[in-house]
Design an enzyme around this catalytic site. Sequence first.
Site, PDB file in Angstrom:
ATOM      1  N   SER A  90       0.821  -1.221   0.000  1.00 33.50           N
ATOM      2  CA  SER A  90       0.000   0.000   0.000  1.00 33.50           C
ATOM      3  C   SER A  90       0.847   1.261   0.000  1.00 33.50           C
ATOM      4  CB  SER A  90      -0.978   0.061   1.175  1.00 33.50           C
ATOM      5  OG  SER A  90      -1.897  -1.001   1.126  1.00 33.50           O
ATOM      6  N   SER A 133      -2.634  -3.764  -2.961  1.00 31.91           N
ATOM      7  CA  SER A 133      -2.078  -2.509  -2.463  1.00 31.91           C
ATOM      8  C   SER A 133      -3.198  -1.485  -2.281  1.00 31.91           C
ATOM      9  CB  SER A 133      -1.036  -1.971  -3.448  1.00 31.91           C
ATOM     10  OG  SER A 133      -0.422  -0.806  -2.954  1.00 31.91           O
ATOM     11  N   ASP A 184      -4.005   2.087  -2.232  1.00 31.01           N
ATOM     12  CA  ASP A 184      -3.368   3.314  -2.722  1.00 31.01           C
ATOM     13  C   ASP A 184      -4.346   4.469  -2.549  1.00 31.01           C
ATOM     14  OD1 ASP A 184      -1.419   1.505  -3.416  1.00 31.01           O
ATOM     15  OD2 ASP A 184      -1.983   1.428  -5.530  1.00 31.01           O
TER      16      ASP A 184
END
Length: 387
Positions: free
Chosen positions: A257, A295, A297
């Site tokens: 992340s 991830s 984001d």
Amino acid sequence: MTARPASEATPSGKPRARALGIPFAGTPGALNAITDLPGLAVGYETLIHGDGALRTGHGPVRTGVTAILPRGRDGVGNPCAAGMVSLNGNGEMTGTAWIEETGSLDLPILITNTHSVGACHTGAIEWVVRHYPKLAEAWLLPVVGETWDGYLNDINGAHVKPAHALRAIDAARPGAIEEGSVGGGTGMNCYAFKGGCGTASRVVPYGPHRYTVGAFVQANFGSRHELTIAGVPVGRELADDNPMETRRQAAPAGAGSVIAIVGTDAPLLPAQCKALARRVGMGLARTGTTGSHFSGDLFLAFSTGNEGALKSRFSEGEPAKDEFDQLRFVPWGRMDPFYAAVAHAIEEAVVNALVANATMIGRDGHRTPALPHDRLVALLRKRGVIS
């Protein structure tokens, strides 16, 4: 020995990307940091202790808390125009439903690890209750973002307490700030190298005015083969010494992340702040990532212009005849230089997080190597990027 300027070294003397000669587009501010914004303050609480095998609740601990105060300690409760964007939603950032509703942000921003969001949320509220009791009489919706540090850190051990969030906020100061394995970035990894906290800024001329766009990242994303620096795909040449992506118990390549915070003193509308946040992805892409399903984001941008506007606390009595907010803002057709500034500052902030770092060993002997400066410089020199 002459000290390096703030654009090339952190306060503790760790080198930043420019110290290696890496070129970047745009003109940085004096500190080349998000703290080039007047009044903005950043604070860290770093937790590093224990070694050996993982025993949940006992360590090893490689984590912490980062606090960002857009208007500084004295500006809490004074809203900033704000907007948030999710590039990939495998993550958490609290308080964003209210930002989406009102286009404003008036509390400290905290960043930590995935399983410590609750503790930091509680700590932020406790801090406001202590220092701004009148503000706390209404409701408090703190912004807390997270990235996963479970490869190096005992993430299930509840090591981050509300008191650590309080200390991070209390530690917030203007001026040059540390990068790398500090605060919430302590246990983070980026492109399977040691990652963490990184920052940069750009100056945007606007007629007779000069505005600053500052970026801060908690970088914990990307797969090694993707890493690109100054346009050169260096990750392919630095594929060895990659325990994070080769050991069986590690997370999938590219997981982790990234939280990105963008601030500017240019007067903007909330929707324009959201447009700035959307350009964070452009800066990340310049470092090679294509964005992983694993991830989270999440990007938040704010403007400290239009001070005193956008308040949405309880009102008293009937409105006066002239009780209207007024917003001064950069015309939409003039936004392109600010978009470019975001992409350029984010790119450099990520590289700074990698350069200002050292190898770390954490839980169960898990190891993340630092980006090798000498090999990187040799690769960039071979490609003619640096002399």
